[in-house]
Structures are given as C-alpha cells and as structure tokens.
Design a protein around this motif. Sequence first.
Motif, mmCIF file in Angstrom:
data_model
loop_
_atom_site.group_PDB
_atom_site.id
_atom_site.type_symbol
_atom_site.label_atom_id
_atom_site.label_comp_id
_atom_site.label_asym_id
_atom_site.label_seq_id
_atom_site.Cartn_x
_atom_site.Cartn_y
_atom_site.Cartn_z
ATOM 1 N N UNK A 70 -5.320 -5.787 36.179
ATOM 2 C CA UNK A 70 -4.634 -6.978 35.687
ATOM 3 C C UNK A 70 -5.601 -8.033 35.143
ATOM 4 N N UNK A 71 -6.703 -8.259 35.819
ATOM 5 C CA UNK A 71 -7.656 -9.280 35.355
ATOM 6 C C UNK A 71 -8.183 -8.946 33.966
ATOM 7 N N UNK A 72 -8.531 -7.693 33.755
ATOM 8 C CA UNK A 72 -9.033 -7.274 32.451
ATOM 9 C C UNK A 72 -7.935 -7.397 31.389
ATOM 10 N N UNK A 73 -6.715 -7.002 31.754
ATOM 11 C CA UNK A 73 -5.578 -7.117 30.839
ATOM 12 C C UNK A 73 -5.372 -8.567 30.415
ATOM 13 N N UNK A 74 -5.335 -9.469 31.395
ATOM 14 C CA UNK A 74 -5.101 -10.881 31.093
ATOM 15 C C UNK A 74 -6.223 -11.465 30.230
ATOM 16 N N UNK A 75 -7.462 -11.063 30.488
ATOM 17 C CA UNK A 75 -8.584 -11.526 29.669
ATOM 18 C C UNK A 75 -8.440 -11.039 28.227
ATOM 19 N N UNK A 76 -8.090 -9.772 28.064
ATOM 20 C CA UNK A 76 -7.916 -9.216 26.717
ATOM 21 C C UNK A 76 -6.742 -9.886 26.005
ATOM 22 N N UNK A 77 -5.645 -10.075 26.717
ATOM 23 C CA UNK A 77 -4.477 -10.724 26.113
ATOM 24 C C UNK A 77 -4.812 -12.149 25.700
ATOM 25 N N UNK A 78 -5.539 -12.868 26.521
ATOM 26 C CA UNK A 78 -5.930 -14.231 26.185
ATOM 27 C C UNK A 78 -6.834 -14.291 24.965
ATOM 28 N N UNK A 79 -7.740 -13.325 24.872
ATOM 29 C CA UNK A 79 -8.653 -13.269 23.717
ATOM 30 C C UNK A 79 -7.894 -12.911 22.429
ATOM 31 N N UNK A 80 -6.953 -11.949 22.528
ATOM 32 C CA UNK A 80 -6.174 -11.529 21.363
ATOM 33 C C UNK A 80 -5.154 -12.582 20.935
ATOM 34 N N UNK A 81 -4.689 -13.356 21.910
ATOM 35 C CA UNK A 81 -3.579 -14.277 21.653
ATOM 36 C C UNK A 81 -3.880 -15.685 22.181
ATOM 37 N N UNK A 82 -4.911 -16.333 21.636
ATOM 38 C CA UNK A 82 -5.276 -17.655 22.159
ATOM 39 C C UNK A 82 -4.211 -18.723 21.906
ATOM 40 N N UNK A 83 -3.364 -18.504 20.920
ATOM 41 C CA UNK A 83 -2.319 -19.488 20.594
ATOM 42 C C UNK A 83 -0.983 -19.181 21.259
ATOM 43 N N UNK A 84 -0.977 -18.175 22.134
ATOM 44 C CA UNK A 84 0.233 -17.805 22.885
ATOM 45 C C UNK A 84 1.412 -17.472 21.965
ATOM 46 N N UNK A 85 1.127 -16.616 20.982
ATOM 47 C CA UNK A 85 2.153 -16.215 20.011
ATOM 48 C C UNK A 85 2.720 -14.818 20.282
ATOM 49 N N UNK A 86 2.134 -14.073 21.222
ATOM 50 C CA UNK A 86 2.648 -12.741 21.544
ATOM 51 C C UNK A 86 3.916 -12.875 22.382
ATOM 52 N N UNK A 87 4.892 -12.055 22.064
ATOM 53 C CA UNK A 87 6.109 -11.949 22.866
ATOM 54 C C UNK A 87 6.332 -10.466 23.140
ATOM 55 N N UNK A 88 6.447 -10.139 24.407
ATOM 56 C CA UNK A 88 6.655 -8.735 24.778
ATOM 57 C C UNK A 88 8.083 -8.327 24.424
ATOM 58 N N UNK A 89 8.210 -7.159 23.852
ATOM 59 C CA UNK A 89 9.520 -6.640 23.428
ATOM 60 C C UNK A 89 10.513 -6.620 24.592
ATOM 61 N N UNK A 90 10.052 -6.295 25.778
ATOM 62 C CA UNK A 90 10.950 -6.267 26.938
ATOM 63 C C UNK A 90 11.582 -7.632 27.185
ATOM 64 N N UNK A 91 10.847 -8.699 26.916
ATOM 65 C CA UNK A 91 11.399 -10.042 27.111
ATOM 66 C C UNK A 91 12.556 -10.299 26.152
ATOM 67 N N UNK A 92 12.450 -9.796 24.947
ATOM 68 C CA UNK A 92 13.538 -9.956 23.974
ATOM 69 C C UNK A 92 14.766 -9.205 24.468
ATOM 70 N N UNK A 93 14.558 -7.991 24.975
ATOM 71 C CA UNK A 93 15.680 -7.204 25.489
ATOM 72 C C UNK A 93 16.300 -7.866 26.712
ATOM 73 N N UNK A 94 15.473 -8.469 27.572
ATOM 74 C CA UNK A 94 15.997 -9.156 28.756
ATOM 75 C C UNK A 94 16.860 -10.350 28.369
#
Length: 146
Positions: A70-94
């Motif tokens: 999880x720590x590595x995932x969160x670091x990678x996600x933060x680096x890829x998405x510094x502006x918090x523009x990613x939305x996980x597809x599952x969230x849209x379905x929820x």
Amino acid sequence: MLPPVSDLLKEHVKNVLEANYAGVTETRRRIEELEAQGHRIITGGQIGQDGWDIIDWRTNEILAAGEGGLDEYEAAAGKLDPDDKFIHHDRILEDEDLEYVSAPGIPDGLANAVEDWVLSDDADPEEIAEFIGWPVEKVEEYQADE
C-alpha cells in the motif's frame, strides 16, 4: 388475469436489457463529464498480498505497477496524480443508482436467475434475440457492460 408465463419472461428479459442499457449509458455519460472536467478514469489497485497496479481505464495502459504494498501504491499514485484528478472506475459504479428490475407474476428467484443469465458473459445474444423478437445487434448493444 396474468399473461402466459412465456410472455412474462419475454417482457422481463426486455426490461432487464433496457435497464442495463440505461445504466451503461448513464455511466458513459458520467465518465465523459468527468473527463471533460479534466479527470482521468483509472482501474487497478491491490493484486494479492503486496502487488498493485494503476491502469488507465480508457486506454488500458498500465501507468504504474509494483510489489511494495500500500505505501508504494500510494507513493506512485501521488506522483502520477499530484493534482488529485484520478477517479477510480469502481467509484463511478458505486455512485450509480442501480434500478431493480421487478417482474410481476414471476417469482423473485426466477426473475433474478433470468437477469443473471441475460447479463452473463456466457449468454448467447442470438438465443436471446430469437426468444424476445429483437435483432441480435440490439441485444448485443443492450448487454454491454461498458
């Protein structure tokens, strides 16, 4: 007096397909709206104990992957998405307000089994089309999950 069971089943199959199509259409509309606002739709997440990936939903491109938990995932996600523009597809379905397709005159268990069959990957669109009197292409379009 209720119509014959075969007519009820045909109507239920049509209702299931129409509800599915409406849901998929709304999901597509919501995704297009989010993308127009500058969001990127992603999939992926945890795989097994420590594995993870981040995948672009539209292109299926693997943006990042690793085995560091999880720590590595969160670091990678933060680096890829510094502006918090990613939305996980599952969230849209929820966020979807899924409509239950009722079937007056058909027991709930049978109605659910028919719905599962109609929307399963194994369902034969030609068989369904013949049963309800729709063109195969329409059945295929209404069966789509994305």
